[in-house]
Design a protein around this motif. Sequence first.
Motif, PDB file in Angstrom:
ATOM      1  N   VAL A 330      -0.050   5.724   9.971  1.00 49.76           N
ATOM      2  CA  VAL A 330       0.098   4.968   8.724  1.00 49.76           C
ATOM      3  C   VAL A 330      -1.247   4.534   8.172  1.00 49.76           C
ATOM      4  CG1 VAL A 330       0.968   2.806   7.750  1.00 49.76           C
ATOM      5  CG2 VAL A 330       2.452   4.202   9.204  1.00 49.76           C
ATOM      6  N   ASP A 331      -2.122   4.016   9.024  1.00 44.70           N
ATOM      7  CA  ASP A 331      -3.410   3.527   8.556  1.00 44.70           C
ATOM      8  C   ASP A 331      -4.254   4.651   7.951  1.00 44.70           C
ATOM      9  OD1 ASP A 331      -5.378   1.265   8.443  1.00 44.70           O
ATOM     10  OD2 ASP A 331      -6.543   2.625   9.707  1.00 44.70           O
ATOM     11  N   THR A 333      -3.159   7.390   6.537  1.00 47.53           N
ATOM     12  CA  THR A 333      -2.576   7.765   5.249  1.00 47.53           C
ATOM     13  C   THR A 333      -2.923   6.753   4.165  1.00 47.53           C
ATOM     14  OG1 THR A 333      -0.777   9.007   6.266  1.00 47.53           O
ATOM     15  CG2 THR A 333      -0.380   8.169   4.049  1.00 47.53           C
ATOM     16  N   VAL A 334      -2.887   5.477   4.503  1.00 41.93           N
ATOM     17  CA  VAL A 334      -3.260   4.442   3.528  1.00 41.93           C
ATOM     18  C   VAL A 334      -4.708   4.629   3.088  1.00 41.93           C
ATOM     19  CG1 VAL A 334      -3.672   1.970   3.238  1.00 41.93           C
ATOM     20  CG2 VAL A 334      -1.550   2.764   4.304  1.00 41.93           C
ATOM     21  N   LYS A 335      -5.596   4.919   4.023  1.00 46.15           N
ATOM     22  CA  LYS A 335      -7.006   5.143   3.677  1.00 46.15           C
ATOM     23  C   LYS A 335      -7.150   6.358   2.763  1.00 46.15           C
ATOM     24  CE  LYS A 335      -9.486   3.031   7.573  1.00 46.15           C
ATOM     25  NZ  LYS A 335      -8.433   2.186   8.117  1.00 46.15           N
ATOM     26  N   ASN A 338      -5.835   5.461  -0.697  1.00 46.15           N
ATOM     27  CA  ASN A 338      -6.746   4.548  -1.403  1.00 46.15           C
ATOM     28  C   ASN A 338      -8.006   5.248  -1.905  1.00 46.15           C
ATOM     29  OD1 ASN A 338      -5.040   2.380  -1.053  1.00 46.15           O
ATOM     30  ND2 ASN A 338      -6.089   1.592   0.750  1.00 46.15           N
ATOM     31  N   TYR A 357       7.638   2.214   9.068  1.00 41.46           N
ATOM     32  CA  TYR A 357       7.043   2.768   7.853  1.00 41.46           C
ATOM     33  C   TYR A 357       7.185   1.850   6.638  1.00 41.46           C
ATOM     34  CZ  TYR A 357       6.779   7.206  10.374  1.00 41.46           C
ATOM     35  OH  TYR A 357       6.478   8.190  11.280  1.00 41.46           O
ATOM     36  N   LEU A 360       3.939   0.861   5.053  1.00 42.97           N
ATOM     37  CA  LEU A 360       3.329   1.984   4.340  1.00 42.97           C
ATOM     38  C   LEU A 360       3.834   2.028   2.902  1.00 42.97           C
ATOM     39  CD1 LEU A 360       1.819   4.691   4.024  1.00 42.97           C
ATOM     40  CD2 LEU A 360       3.836   5.809   5.016  1.00 42.97           C
ATOM     41  N   GLN A 363       2.607  -0.678   0.591  1.00 45.28           N
ATOM     42  CA  GLN A 363       1.252  -0.427   0.075  1.00 45.28           C
ATOM     43  C   GLN A 363       1.239   0.710  -0.942  1.00 45.28           C
ATOM     44  OE1 GLN A 363      -2.156  -1.016   2.902  1.00 45.28           O
ATOM     45  NE2 GLN A 363      -0.528  -0.983   4.440  1.00 45.28           N
ATOM     46  N   LEU A 364       2.119   1.675  -0.770  1.00 47.54           N
ATOM     47  CA  LEU A 364       2.177   2.783  -1.730  1.00 47.54           C
ATOM     48  C   LEU A 364       2.577   2.294  -3.119  1.00 47.54           C
ATOM     49  CD1 LEU A 364       3.780   5.757   0.268  1.00 47.54           C
ATOM     50  CD2 LEU A 364       1.362   5.239  -0.118  1.00 47.54           C
ATOM     51  N   SER A 367      -0.435   1.577  -5.122  1.00 42.50           N
ATOM     52  CA  SER A 367      -1.452   2.630  -5.056  1.00 42.50           C
ATOM     53  C   SER A 367      -1.314   3.613  -6.214  1.00 42.50           C
ATOM     54  CB  SER A 367      -1.324   3.383  -3.733  1.00 42.50           C
ATOM     55  OG  SER A 367      -0.180   4.233  -3.755  1.00 42.50           O
TER      56      SER A 367
END
Length: 450
Positions: A330-331, A333-335, A338, A357, A360, A363-364, A367
């Motif tokens: 997850v981390d 994918t977030v990076k 971003n 998830y 995730l 945060q999406l 984004s």
Amino acid sequence: MYFKNQKFMVAGMSKSGEGCARFLLKRGAEVYVYDDVISENITALMDELALLGAHPVNAENYTEAIRICDILVISPGIPIDNALPVAFRKQGKAILGEEELAAIYLRATAVAVTGTNGKTTTVSMLNSVLEVAGKCSKACGNIGNPLIGEVEELGFDDFAVIEISSFQLETLSSLRPHIAVVTNVTEDHLNRHYNMENYVFLKNKILRNLRESEYAVLNYDDETVRGFAQTTKAKVVYFSMHGQTDGAYYENGSIYFKGEKYFDVEDMILNGEHNIYNALACVAAAHILGLDKVKVAEAICSFKGIKHRIEVLRTVNGVTYVDDSKGTNVDATVKAVNSMTQPTVLLLGGKDKGYDYIPLFQQLKESKVVHAIMYGENRFKLLNAAIKAGFVSFSLCAEFETAVHLARFVAKSGQTVLLSPASSSFDSFSNFEERGNAFAGLVEGINEAV
């Protein structure tokens, strides 16, 4: 270790398993080779090793091999609680991993890198720094080039820059790197390690053998990693994005080490906050090693990145396709998300690694992601998380190839299609490289609109 007087069972015919078998056979050891996966490639490899003197193990002689072998050498893909290592442990026999076997015979100065994300880029970048500085260096370990294959080639004046995963740390106890780098620690591999406490313990294990003469390079901005300073005897050197620290830091668009400027971030080919962190870790390690500042800056700024990590493949019909198959948690994918600058269609899915998830998808929502396509074995778990998080723009399909084709039709000109699955590849592929290559092949097959 006297090889000629001991019998080894090498389990798992991956690159590391093959490397261990060849290493041991070359030294006159009696070697039994085993893999519970049957394929043409593995069968051919075991036949080749048999010609060198190895004994292939199958269902008929499996139990007898366990009884007569003195030492089990396991590939990282085999958990320590697998039935095979458990059987050896019950008999009071030794269990080694490939990196443990290699570490016993390593002469070169070791710089070891672990963490949840950024390991491969940091290892590759630091290896480039050493090479530009005129040193003989090898990037090895979990990066795809087993350490066991380099121990004979690297001498006392050379460097081994070693990527170490939590899987490898399960069986690693002899390595004492001169510098140990921990990039970050976020949730990962909970399907294997059961909980975060075990995972954090393994990541911290890289510091266990360090003494007062060695160095721990730690991410000050990661609370868990910062806490590792309390458990090591080594000199601690921090790196940080968010303020001056006793080590490497980012300030006003530039990278510094204890007040000494190295370079401006805008001069780096790689972009994104995550790559600034990788650069900071490399600057810290390079400074400890006394490398020339100008050459360090030159190497980092000219570094182009690694395959399958936010790798731009091509732009076709106005849509840019980006391969981040290495984004398996997850981390990561977030990076990756971003770092996107255009509206993005995100490909998610594969084999579940035990994540929640919901964070995730929360945060999406904030984004650049305008649509998520969920596929693979864990697609329904992803679907449920998306719904609970209130993320409503998504599609669902079973197969990876279908997901890529669907993304092609969903994405509009001026948008990006990003493969960053937040999942392992093992539902349909042997590894993330194979998944990334499959994505690249499908993208290459897209024709320009007439």
